[in-house]
Scaffold this active site. Structure first.
Site, PDB file in Angstrom:
ATOM      1  N   CYS A 122       0.824  -1.204   0.000  1.00 48.98           N
ATOM      2  CA  CYS A 122       0.000   0.000   0.000  1.00 48.98           C
ATOM      3  C   CYS A 122       0.862   1.260   0.000  1.00 48.98           C
ATOM      4  CB  CYS A 122      -0.995  -0.022   1.169  1.00 48.98           C
ATOM      5  SG  CYS A 122      -2.305   1.197   0.979  1.00 48.98           S
ATOM      6  N   HIS A 159      -3.657  -5.369   0.997  1.00 47.78           N
ATOM      7  CA  HIS A 159      -3.022  -5.603   2.302  1.00 47.78           C
ATOM      8  C   HIS A 159      -3.055  -7.073   2.709  1.00 47.78           C
ATOM      9  CE1 HIS A 159      -2.436  -1.455   3.762  1.00 47.78           C
ATOM     10  NE2 HIS A 159      -3.519  -1.162   3.058  1.00 47.78           N
ATOM     11  N   GLU A 169      -1.399  -8.352   5.018  1.00 52.59           N
ATOM     12  CA  GLU A 169      -1.241  -8.422   6.486  1.00 52.59           C
ATOM     13  C   GLU A 169      -2.558  -8.148   7.217  1.00 52.59           C
ATOM     14  OE1 GLU A 169      -0.816  -5.845   4.775  1.00 52.59           O
ATOM     15  OE2 GLU A 169      -1.040  -4.016   5.951  1.00 52.59           O
TER      16      GLU A 169
END
Lengths: 274, 981
Positions: free
Chosen positions: A95, A221, A223
């Site tokens: 990002c 993302h 994560e």
């Protein structure tokens, strides 16, 4: 012993903790390092196997997202970064980290031109921040981060995620298999259709790599999609598992990238060896 | 030599395209828009290579091209060519002194690149291609800038070419103060003069006034008396400090004052007492840790963690500058989290907007003869939505939970709620983390941003109604990144070293508020105003002291630790200043270059405020119950109801607010395949703990038109109901109250207030759901003129927002609203009564009615207890609370969310429209898998109103008794109303 991951923080980067958790889960020895601390000792990078520039809002996206933080890294880390990617290491920019790494010219670095800005990641076509889950197709890629993966269900959250480049650069990326991730609609190319392609990105690009595939930058993302309970369809998965008497798996797609990185360095073997 | 760096975007630009569409909607002839980003440097960069290095951080060479223009020099040959085909150039910049975040970043980057300081200012040029005259351009300009904070200038192409571009504007602050000094204020004056000082402020030398102190005659007389006993005139600093400390905003005087027979005031008698009674009743099962005494309230999350919550309002500033008001609101309440105990980490944001219909052109003016117009509902909505987006997203805090409520009476005073949930270990360094107190000898450390004139009189201003004299200096813009830097430094590094005694935020009232409050711990302070760093020179001492410049924290630090803290902060790019000391002198002392600026007793400062006894009256509102014709087409009526503002989807807001950052989202703000906007969300703010937090909210402002007691009960019940429906546990649920009232100097309004407070006291105690924090805003009235120059007062409907924060012991207990499988049973839990007074349906039919929903606390409590048990066994496949629009709307939302059919048959004595749209409280619709039917019915036990009303189907329509409606049509109506925003 194990492989070391360094996660950069500071000045509005905000996803360092989740990113570190991903590396730790995969078996890395992960440390979060403020950019000013790394700037004091850029040599620390010589001892690192995996580097992450995480998501966030560095400098509030002012002057173009990732631009300001890239300038800070360029001025304070100097050649240490180029030396790092030249070694057999892995780098992931997520990002805001994607925007920063692209502005640093570490990806796509076509023709090995590390340091040259070749693509832009700019304002969404809607000019509006978008937070939603997307489906990604893993393209034919040599990236160690993506080995064995065909698709990913992960969230995006950005206002400037639209990959733009001139036609010749696009062709180079296509020819070199440097387009790693594309937005999908129902398993097929999104063809720019909102919200499946949430930002109007050229050729539905969600992530690209350098020629080696060791540097991966992506707008979504992973994560934030490492555990099943984080998924937008968690309630449905949970319900289906309960009805079928199954145990819901804890891990979700996003964790696989970190596990792939661990696999690349043979983290499990390293741990066994002590 | 002034330089302008102008950055042209050569590729397609999403921002420009969007602005193009926005401009076209005005009906004007627009062919094309381009946006040029401009950075103006007062002292230009002369060296070519340095300039080139700097440009790297302002330009993306792949898509952009930069020009450097210097005053008096012709631009580069291709400048005009690059500007291309346009008719008008319109430049929007900031007024002097207004927070310019982009300019700030550009200055920092330039300093980093060059190794020396430079000040840069940001602006944007909009190049417009279209057949327009100058007044058209000015009209367009008015839609994209706020003259309170921004400047706009325009040139036609010819002029632009002749001049070689736009004129350079340097918005540097130049203060005309002749010399900053402490001014004595003689209070030995008549009551008339005391009233004038209180209302209009201290007189300047030229006879003009400094702006409202918001002090009544009674207060002014108390101050007069005090200084008589001190035997000296007051200083301006002292008067401003007392005005701020005693303001309604800070002292909550209406809630503290004796009212009718209630001598201890509404706050102590109802809100605080409810919590202490609940805590006592719960005994060893009390989950409260810190309530009402700190910047947030804190409850147990799990064995190791505490969770905190606080909801603020930022109404008055948002009326004047919606973006600035809202961003300051959200970034400000983040500091209420950081300022809790030793410092909690912001983990979740909440928001809420009460607004007028954005589709209407409502025209009102603050001044006579069409002077000083209010912003349009559309501008206000867009501004507040963008403000929270900017503040929340940039701070890296997920913003999952929120609402929008519409009523045209919010036209002059929109309500903007902003909340932050935090997490903090229950113990830090072996000590309870919520305990803090300044110690004698501690240094006063101010951290974060410098001080400007921002928000002077913000605290006193928000305590009065908005009228023509409202000061523009009340407008501030937040700087989320400056705050993010110190937030990280404090929560992730400094806090756990145990280096400070106490920490609090600088909000309303600035240093005056934070330092005076903190000094209560040790009993006094001495601070040098001249040591406070300024954004620009020339500010008066009193201005510095009460300035509300954002992004500041105040710490009490033992002298031996100051250097270590400052060194860590410096490494994180955070500035801090040692400006004084806390002591036990019993006095509040300020100096200005060693001259005494204030020296009053702590006792007078905090407790000298005179009591103002209040009396109330109450009259029930409402009309007679109407006798409405029955709808001919029920399916169409249901479809129309789905599109109503208070029912339709608010996904356009949810999608702009990052609710996934920190990786904590479990059930987000839009749920199911069909993406329905929800009233509760579930998050897991501590990733390593399987416990989850459920956030909810409830409000029912229109019910106030009939009875505020029922309004308040519905608000509280809605909040609890939404939390339990989402999988919460009634035994681990706390509440926050935000009271936004109007005309609170009128006995009738106070009567409405008293009734509402009495109601929520009774309910909270019965539900055993303690209040842990709250906030009030008592004068949400607009006074001005309509388009025909008639004076008008528009008061918001008395509004109570109840926010719920609950803990579920396992994330797996979370329940989403969408049905999961065809064949599942649909149950309605709760009783539907003839209660449509002030409902959405009656409003749709143009009537108010009288039968406002009456909440049955005892019965509902039984339901919530039983459902809490069912949640722990995961017996509900889905659940939705029944709220605005009643059963019909709730069933339709379920069908849309699940993209499935429902086959429903309900037996009732009520006519079908009343059955479908009654807003009786305490109802939840759940779906249950056939295998769980028996266990579910058993666990609901003694609760009498469990009714199996049908099944989930694979059809594409919903059937309720004889009514059949297509899911597609309901879905479209639900999403179309605000879909374009």
């Amino acid at each position: 012993m194990t492989a070391k991951a360094l996660i950069i923080a500071g000045y509005g980067i905000n996803s360092e903790e989740e990113t570190a958790l991903g590396f730790e889960r995969a078996g890395f020895d992960a440390s979060i390092r403020h950019i000013n601390d790394l700037a004091e000792n850029p040599n620390e990078l010589k001892d690192i196997q995996a580097l992450s520039v995480p998501g966030g809002f560095s400098y509030g996206d002012d002057t173009g997202s990732g631009n300001a933080f890239a300038q800070k890294m360029r001025l304070t880390l100097g050649d240490a970064l180029k030396d790092f990617v030249a070694r057999d290491t892995l780098t992931i920019g997520i990002c805001n980290g994607c925007q920063i790494v692209v502005n640093l010219g570490l990806a796509p670095a076509c023709d090995g031109e590390y340091g040259a800005r070749q693509v832009a990641v700019t304002h969404n076509a809607s000019a509006r921040y978008q937070c939603r889950w997307v489906d990604l197709g893993v393209e034919n890629s040599n990236s160690p981060w993506l080995q064995g993966l065909s698709s990913l269900h992960v969230p995006v959250a950005h206002g400037e995620g639209r990959f733009m480049m001139d036609d010749s650069t696009l062709k180079m990326l296509q020819d070199n298999n440097q387009i790693a991730l594309k937005y999908l609609k129902d398993g097929k190319p999104a063809n720019g259709e909102f919200p499946f392609n949430p930002n109007g990105s050229t050729d539905d690009i969600a992530g690209i790599t350098d020629e080696s595939g060791r540097v991966l930058v992506l707008m979504p993302h992973p994560e934030r999609g490492m555990f099943t309970w984080q998924r937008d369809d968690y309630a449905n998965l949970k319900d289906a598992a309960r009805r079928n008497g199954q145990v819901l798996p804890e891990e979700a797609d996003g964790l696989a990238l970190f596990q792939n990185a661990a696999e690349y360095f043979g983290v499990n073997q390293m741990k066994k060896a002590g | 030599m002034v330089q302008r760096i102008e950055v042209f975007t050569l590729s397609e630009d999403g921002r420009a395209k969007t602005l193009e569409d926005q401009f076209r909607k005005t009906g004007k002839n627009i062919d094309q828009i381009r946006i040029v980003d401009v950075y103006t440097i007062e002292e230009g960069i002369k060296d070519g290579q340095s300039l080139k290095d700097c440009l790297k951080s302002f330009t993306n060479p792949v898509t952009q091209k930069a020009f450097v223009l210097e005053k008096g020099q012709a631009p580069a040959n291709d400048y005009i060519e690059t500007a291309g085909d346009f008719d008008w150039a319109l430049e929007i910049g900031f007024l002097p002194g207004v927070t310019d975040n982009i300019g700030h970043t550009a200055s920092e980057l330039t300093a980093l690149t060059l190794g020396r300081d430079k000040t840069l200012y940001s602006s944007q040029v909009v190049l417009i291609k279209g057949a327009l005259n100058e007044s058209d351009v000015k009209e367009l300009a008015a839609t994209i800038h706020n003259p309170l904070i921004q400047s706009a200038s325009n040139k036609n192409k010819e002029q632009f070419v002749t001049d070689g571009g736009m004129n350079a504007i340097i918005p540097r602050v130049v203060l005309d103060n002749k010399g900053a000094a402490i001014d004595p204020v003689d209070l030995n004056v008549s009551d008339e003069e005391l009233i004038t000082i209180g209302k209009e402020g201290i007189a300047n030398e030229d006879g003009s006034r400094r702006g409202p102190l918001g002090m009544s005659l009674l207060y002014m007389q108390a101050v007069q008396e005090y200084f008589k006993s001190e035997g000296r005139p007051a200083t301006d600093v002292e008067l401003e400090t007392l005005a701020q400390t005693w303001s309604e905003h800070c002292k909550h005087t209406i809630f503290a004052s004796p009212i009718d027979e209630i001598k201890d005031g509404l706050y102590k008698h109802y809100i605080k007492r409810a919590t202490s009674e609940i805590r006592e009743a719960r005994g060893s099962e009390d989950f409260c840790i810190s309530v009402f005494s700190d910047n947030s309230g804190g409850i147990i999350f799990d064995d190791n963690w505490m969770i905190t919550d606080k909801v603020e309002t930022h109404n008055s500033p948002s009326a004047l500058d919606p973006f600035g008001g809202a961003i300051t609101g959200i970034v400000g309440v983040n500091r209420d989290c950081l300022g809790f105990g030793q410092g909690a980490k912001p983990a979740l944001n909440r928001y809420g907007f009460c607004l007028a219909d954005p589709r209407k052109d409502l025209e009102y003016y603050r001044g006579k003869n069409k002077m000083n117009p209010t912003l349009s509902p559309n501008t206000i909505m867009k501004g507040v939505v963008a403000g929270v987006e900017s503040g929340g997203n940039q701070s890296g805090i997920p913003t999952p939970q929120g609402f929008m409520y519409f009523d045209d009476r919010y036209v002059g005073k929109p309500l903007v709620f902003a909340g932050t949930v935090g997490v903090i270990p229950r113990e830090i360094n072996g000590k309870p983390s919520h305990i803090k107190s300044s110690q004698n000898g501690d240094r006063i450390l101010m951290i974060g941003g410098k001080v400007g004139r921002d928000g002077i009189h913000g605290a006193t201003f928000s305590s009065v109604a908005l009228d023509e004299g409202s000061p523009a200096t009340a407008v501030q813009i937040g700087d989320p990144i400056t705050q993010k830097k110190f937030m990280d430094a404090i929560v992730k590094e400094v806090r756990d070293l145990g280096l400070y005694s106490a920490i609090t935020d600088n909000g309303a009232g600035g240093l005056s508020s934070s330092v005076c409050e903190m000094a209560e711990g040790c009993g006094g302070f001495k601070l040098a105003i001249d040591k406070v760093p300024l954004k620009y020179p020339g500010m008066q001492p009193w201005e510095i002291w009460i300035s509300e410049s954002q992004e500041r924290m105040t710490m009490a630090v033992p002298p031996e630790n100051v250097a270590q803290i400052q060194s860590i902060l410096e490494k994180r790019g955070v500035e801090s200043w040692d400006i004084g000391e806390f002591n036990d002198s019993g006095r509040a002392v300020l100096t200005w270059h060693d001259e005494t600026a204030m020296n009053i007793t702590m006792e007078f400062l905090h407790d000298g405020i005179p009591e103002t006894p209040l009396t109330t009256t109450f009259t029930r509102g409402g009309e007679t119950e109407p006798d409405l014709t029955e709808p001919e087409d029920y399916a169409q009526t249901l479809i129309d109801m789905m599109g109503r503002l208070n029912i339709c989807s608010k996904e356009f807001v949810a999608a702009q607010y990052d609710h996934n950052v920190q990786g904590s989202a479990v059930l987000g703000p839009v749920q199911g395949k069909g993406r329905v906007f929800t009233e509760a969300t579930v998050s897991r703010p501590v990733l390593e703990s399987k416990h989850a937090a459920v956030l909810s909210q409830g409000l029912a402002p229109r019910y106030s038109d009939i009875d505020t007691r029922d309004m308040a009960m519905a608000a509280l019940d809605s909040s609890v109901r939404a939390a339990i429906a989402a999988g919460g546990d009634i035994d681990h649920l706390a509440l926050l109250d935000n009271i936004c009232w109007c005309s609170s100097d009128e006995p009738e309004r106070l009567g409405q207030l008293k009734r509402a407070m009495e109601a929520i006291y009774e309910m909270a105690v019965h539900y055993r759901t303690p209040f842990i924090s709250g906030k009030d805003s008592m004068f949400n009235d607009f006074r001005g003129y309509d388009a025909d120059n008639n004076p008008v007062t528009i008061s918001v409907p008395p509004t109570l927002l109840v926010s719920g924060i609950g803990v579920m012991e396992d994330t797996a207990h979370a329940v989403s609203i969408d049905p999961k499988a065809a064949g599942d049973f649909v149950y309605i839990l709760g009783e539907t009564k003839d209660e449509l007074g002030a409902s959405e349906y009656y409003d749709h039919r143009g009537v108010l009615g009288n039968n406002v929903p009456v909440t049955d606390t005892a019965l509902n409590y039984t339901l919530y207890q039983a459902l809490s048990k069912a949640n722990k066994q995961q017996l509900c496949a889905s659940a939705i609370p029944v709220s605005f629009g009643g059963l019909g709307v709730a069933l339709a939302k379920k069908a849309i969310a699940g993209q499935c059919g429902l086959d429903i048959h309900i037996e009732s004595d009520l006519r079908l429209d009343k059955l479908l749209f009654s807003e009786s409280q305490g109802r939840i619709i759940v779906t249950v898998a056939p295998n769980d039917k028996e266990a579910f019915e058993t666990i609901m036990g003694d609760y009498p109103h469990v009714t199996n009303i049908g099944t989930v189907t694979d059809n594409n329509s919903i059937i309720i008794n004889e009514v059949q409606a297509d899911i597609d049509k309901l879905d479209h109506a639900y999403k179309a109303t605000l879909g374009d925003y």
